[in-house]
Design an enzyme around this catalytic site. Sequence first.
Site, PDB file in Angstrom:
ATOM      1  N   CYS A 254       0.900  -1.185   0.116  1.00  0.00           N
ATOM      2  CA  CYS A 254      -0.104  -0.042   0.254  1.00  0.00           C
ATOM      3  C   CYS A 254       0.841   1.115   0.038  1.00  0.00           C
ATOM      4  CB  CYS A 254      -0.690  -0.065   1.261  1.00  0.00           C
ATOM      5  SG  CYS A 254      -1.908   1.452   1.342  1.00  0.00           S
TER       6      CYS A 254
ATOM      7  N   PHE B 269       4.545  -6.479 -18.583  1.00  0.00           N
ATOM      8  CA  PHE B 269       4.439  -7.633 -19.272  1.00  0.00           C
ATOM      9  C   PHE B 269       5.933  -8.275 -20.062  1.00  0.00           C
ATOM     10  CE2 PHE B 269       0.127  -6.414 -19.259  1.00  0.00           C
ATOM     11  CZ  PHE B 269      -0.494  -7.756 -18.426  1.00  0.00           C
ATOM     12  N   SER B 270       6.845  -7.874 -18.951  1.00  0.00           N
ATOM     13  CA  SER B 270       8.216  -8.059 -19.599  1.00  0.00           C
ATOM     14  C   SER B 270       8.469  -9.634 -19.263  1.00  0.00           C
ATOM     15  CB  SER B 270       9.247  -7.049 -18.766  1.00  0.00           C
ATOM     16  OG  SER B 270       8.776  -5.698 -19.124  1.00  0.00           O
ATOM     17  N   LYS B 271       8.249 -10.288 -20.432  1.00  0.00           N
ATOM     18  CA  LYS B 271       8.618 -11.747 -20.262  1.00  0.00           C
ATOM     19  C   LYS B 271       9.446 -12.268 -21.449  1.00  0.00           C
ATOM     20  CE  LYS B 271       4.876 -12.188 -17.534  1.00  0.00           C
ATOM     21  NZ  LYS B 271       5.138 -12.755 -16.134  1.00  0.00           N
ATOM     22  N   PRO B 272       9.928 -13.327 -21.376  1.00  0.00           N
ATOM     23  CA  PRO B 272      10.667 -13.926 -22.598  1.00  0.00           C
ATOM     24  C   PRO B 272       9.971 -14.081 -23.848  1.00  0.00           C
ATOM     25  CG  PRO B 272      10.997 -15.286 -20.527  1.00  0.00           C
ATOM     26  CD  PRO B 272       9.893 -14.308 -20.282  1.00  0.00           C
ATOM     27  N   GLY B 273      10.631 -13.230 -24.679  1.00  0.00           N
ATOM     28  CA  GLY B 273       9.995 -12.927 -26.240  1.00  0.00           C
ATOM     29  C   GLY B 273       8.891 -11.797 -25.980  1.00  0.00           C
ATOM     30  N   ARG B 274       8.631 -11.273 -25.264  1.00  0.00           N
ATOM     31  CA  ARG B 274       7.510 -10.273 -25.384  1.00  0.00           C
ATOM     32  C   ARG B 274       7.724  -9.127 -24.327  1.00  0.00           C
ATOM     33  NH1 ARG B 274       2.249 -12.359 -21.981  1.00  0.00           N
ATOM     34  NH2 ARG B 274       1.692 -10.213 -22.538  1.00  0.00           N
TER      35      ARG B 274
END
Length: 276
Positions: A121, A258-263
């Site tokens: 919070c 959405f910092s993910k592998p490949g995207r």
Amino acid sequence: MKTDIPVQNDCSQSVVGVKQLAVRRHNALKTSEPDWVAEEVPVALSYNGIAHVVMMATPKELEEFAIGFSLAEGIIESPQEIYGIDVRNGCNGIEVEIELATRRFVGLKERRRAMAGRTGCGVCGVEQLGEVLRPLKPLPFTQRFDLSLLDGVLPQLNKVQIVGQLTGCTHAAGWVSPEGQMLGGCEDVGRHVALDKLLGVRAKQGWQQGAVLVSSRASYEMVQKAAMCGVEILFAVSATTSLAVKVAEECNLTLVGFSKPGRATVYTCPERIIVS
């Protein structure tokens, strides 16, 4: 930072921020065995002897937390305006005494408000709506980051979560160089505190080139904290919010969710992101 501590079942006593408990696992074996949980304790920050805020945090890297919180809240503009930090155990938690430069302490007293923090919070204790969104100076456009490096950076974030590897209970924030190297990172049960700790480490190390990567979502206060410290690029592993996007747009911060592998999803100021 204690990113070099080996994480093994037989040497976990060396890890700060965890406790061992006896638990009953309801699995096929139904055995009683020890397990590790993350510590969460009240951490009270006071400035020149006057109590300011209590946050729930993992009891490690508290000097860095004090510096990062002070920067992110606009209490100071540089670590040199803190003359000393004293961390000591109290009856019900940990007390962090911060000695401020006189000019900064006078400014703090003029806008001081009662606050009470909790994990997750960022506005507890704020008394007026106008205090939620602080005015932010527009950020310059001096940083760029090659998105192709992101896949190699993401696993490095896990390595700074020493407590998290044992307990599965922490967030992490890391500073990433333009070359895609994790220069350092911090963890905490609270995502805001993890970011504060990292911002404190960054200030002490003098890191300027690069970006922040956080393991959590990017709500508006994460954007606000980063912008207050001059961070131009913020990567979040999870989602963001509409208010975070609005704040990022207004202060010229590049916000990536959405910092993910490949995207990855770039929400604001895409000109800082290189797509190769």
